[in-house]
Design a protein around this motif. Structure first.
Motif, mmCIF file in Angstrom:
data_model
loop_
_atom_site.group_PDB
_atom_site.id
_atom_site.type_symbol
_atom_site.label_atom_id
_atom_site.label_comp_id
_atom_site.label_asym_id
_atom_site.label_seq_id
_atom_site.Cartn_x
_atom_site.Cartn_y
_atom_site.Cartn_z
ATOM 1 N N ILE B 51 0.921 -1.439 -0.068
ATOM 2 C CA ILE B 51 -0.215 0.050 -0.363
ATOM 3 C C ILE B 51 0.792 1.476 0.203
ATOM 4 N N VAL B 52 1.800 1.359 0.869
ATOM 5 C CA VAL B 52 3.147 2.585 0.860
ATOM 6 C C VAL B 52 3.959 2.506 -0.305
ATOM 7 N N THR B 53 4.057 1.667 -0.653
ATOM 8 C CA THR B 53 4.720 1.178 -2.497
ATOM 9 C C THR B 53 4.190 2.330 -3.502
ATOM 10 N N ASN B 54 3.066 1.690 -3.539
ATOM 11 C CA ASN B 54 1.706 1.846 -4.040
ATOM 12 C C ASN B 54 1.111 3.523 -3.981
ATOM 13 N N ALA B 55 1.172 4.154 -2.715
ATOM 14 C CA ALA B 55 1.212 5.320 -2.441
ATOM 15 C C ALA B 55 1.990 6.414 -2.591
#
Lengths: 290, 288
Positions: B51-55
């Motif tokens: 999630i953090v990588t995508n955000a």
């Protein structure tokens, strides 16, 4: 009426299965995280014999013997390990069972065995057989608990080393508990196979082992009445309430956690505490089996 | 050639196992709890990572955030779930832990959907050619590298710092450590923080290798990590590391050569049962 019969049959099979685990874990204090393997062994034996035109009633003892033999082997192996090691070993047995079944075409592989012939007694008759078997084993459990063997089991569960010092052959009694418990699970398996008319590897995995352990623990480990009550309740609850069926695992696990957190001795312990002014003896584990 | 490739694959898998199993060993060594719900923290790490990588687009940031958040979640889990159960017989915390784990799997399924998440653009998917016909993905190098770094950091912490001394003292003899002024409570929190953040790192790495996080990704990890710490001789860090790598390699060969008899998970447990029959205290365990 047919719906109630299905309900009662499911209930009776679950009670029998839970009581068989209670015999090992509750009476003798040997935790098992792979008990579904023995249900599976019985179910596969019975299913395959039935497909080979063996009458249903004859497949029951065959399933019991097959499961008990497996149980004896596992039991012998388990004598070498204790406590946490035992828990993981029995868990391993469960995974091993599913792993082997899954890879063998002989057992139907991934797909399992479908089209198991009916018991030949009609739905009502089959239900009566299931209930009779569950009640017989419940009576047997109650009898054993009051017998000399039951005292030995309790003593092993409380403190194995002291029991051994008293000159009792601990290994022999553990093995007896294992054989009776797994054999009974095999009987439950035979009933299971003829109730659902289908067996597959996924029906006997870790989740099934945990569900039955949940029944035993929610009921109150070692208490026959508690386990009967919890098994009957937990097996039909998902069928009665659709909401619970959707979140079945969440419900089970939540209940299990709450039980462990607030009443580790289960419904039986809860009742004892509610209805008795005499405080219950706290199980003394003294940290020695940690 | 095939042998070398299988061996390397085994080591990569073994490094992941080691990262997961280490936290379990730490918890077991200190509290004698079989911490099945550890795998829930591993899954949580994987989700946060994706999630953090995508955000944000930064994989490094994702790794750090995952390790921190999951470390705190681990401390919280200890405080809320395990601390009240410490005085109960051991099966109580084991069952509670299994319940917690199953519940968390369901919560992941309900919160993020049953099909899992992937990286929008997966980082580190390139590979280098070591020699002719033998490729190694960057992600695989990262797995082995990062696990080694984390292990060395842990070894330094426990051997070279005062905190580490207090920690080891508590594991050996809690009462004596308390008498010498060690705050047992803090040691336990630290233990859960480190173990959980290692599991989170493993979760992010597994998500990278498979480019997928799904609600059930923890199930195999949890049971197998238990097998590993039992195999290593409960509570022994050295045993756990050896058992992790051994099992990784054994599985990668076993899947090829005896895969038609047993599936991958069954190989691990067959090996476990075999070892326990010969050495009931595990590979490196002391006398029972």
């Amino acid at each position: 009426m047919s719906y109630e019969i299905t309900l009662m049959t499911t209930m009776a099979i679950s009670v029998l299965f839970a009581l068989s685990l209670n015999f090992i874990t509750g009476f003798c204090g040997q935790i098992s995280l792979g008990h579904a393997a023995f249900l599976g062994a019985g179910a596969y034996t019975s299913a395959m014999l039935s497909k080979a035109d063996v009458p249903f009633l004859f497949t029951i003892p065959a399933a019991a013997i097959c499961a008990a033999m497996l149980g004896a082997i596992i039991g012998l192996a388990s004598l070498r390990v204790r406590h946490d090691f035992l828990a993981i070993t029995t868990m391993g047995v469960g995974f091993l069972f599913v792993g082997i079944i899954r890879q063998q075409d002989f057992f139907g592989g991934e797909i399992g065995i479908a089209g198991i012939p009916s018991s030949g007694f009609g739905k009502g008759g089959f239900m009566l057989i299931c209930i009779a078997l569950a009640l017989t084993f419940a009576a047997f459990s109650l009898y054993v608990r009051r017998s000399w063997m039951g005292f030995v089991f309790k003593s092993i569960a409380d403190n194995e080393d002291v029991t051994r010092v008293l000159g009792i052959d601990v290994s022999r009694y553990k093995l007896i508990a294992f054989i009776i418990g797994t054999g009974t699970a095999g009987v439950a398996g035979a009933l299971y196979a003829h109730h659902f008319r289908f067996v597959g590897p996924d029906s006997f995995g870790f989740v099934e082992s945990i569900s039955v352990l949940a029944m035993v623990i929610v009921g109150g480990i070692g208490s026959v009445w508690g386990v009967i009550f919890a098994a009957a309740l937990l097996s039909v609850l998902p069928m009665l309430v659709q909401f619970i069926d959707d979140y079945k695992l969440l419900f089970y696990s939540g209940l299990l956690f709450a039980m462990m957190r607030f009443s580790p001795d289960g419904i039986a312990g809860l009742c004892t505490r509610l209805f008795s002014s005499i405080p219950r003896r706290v199980p003394d584990n003294g940290g020695n089996n940690r | 050639m095939l042998y070398l490739e299988l061996f390397i694959q085994g080591l990569v898998q073994g490094s992941i196992y080691a990262l997961i199993a280490l936290g379990l060993t730490l918890v077991y060594g200190l509290l004698r709890i079989l911490h099945v719900a550890h795998a829930a923290l591993f899954t949580l790490g994987g989700y946060i990572g994706v999630i953090v990588t995508n955000a944000t687009g930064s994989f490094t940031l994702a790794m750090v955030v995952a390790m921190l958040v999951v470390g705190l979640a681990g401390m919280l889990m200890y405080k809320l779930a395990y601390e009240p159960l410490l005085s109960q017989p051991p099966y109580v915390s084991l069952i509670a832990s299994i319940a917690l784990f199953i519940a968390s799997e369901e919560i992941f399924r309900i919160a993020f959907g049953p099909y899992g998440l992937s990286y929008q653009t997966a980082p580190l998917q390139g590979h280098i050619e070591l020699f002719s016909g033998f490729y190694l993905k960057y992600a695989e190098i990262l797995v082995m590298g990062l696990s080694t770094i984390l292990m060395i950091a842990l070894a330094w912490l426990s051997m070279q710092t005062r905190t580490g001394v207090a920690w080891r003292a508590t594991v050996t003899d809690p009462d004596m450590a308390r008498a010498f002024g060690v705050k047992i409570q803090n040691v336990r929190y630290l233990n859960f923080f480190i173990g959980s953040s290692f599991a989170a790192a493993a979760g992010v790495l597994v998500a990278l290798l498979n480019n997928l996080v799904e609600p059930t990704m923890g199930s195999v990890a949890s049971y197998k990590a238990l097998a590993i710490i039992v195999l290593g001789g409960l509570g022994s860090i050295r045993g756990t590391l050896i058992a992790s790598l051994l099992l990784g390699v054994l599985e990668s060969f076993g899947t090829i050569y005896i895969g038609h008899l047993l599936d991958r998970d069954a190989i691990a447990f067959a090996f476990l049962i075999l070892v326990l029959m010969i050495r009931p205290q595990g590979l490196m365990g002391g006398k029972l």
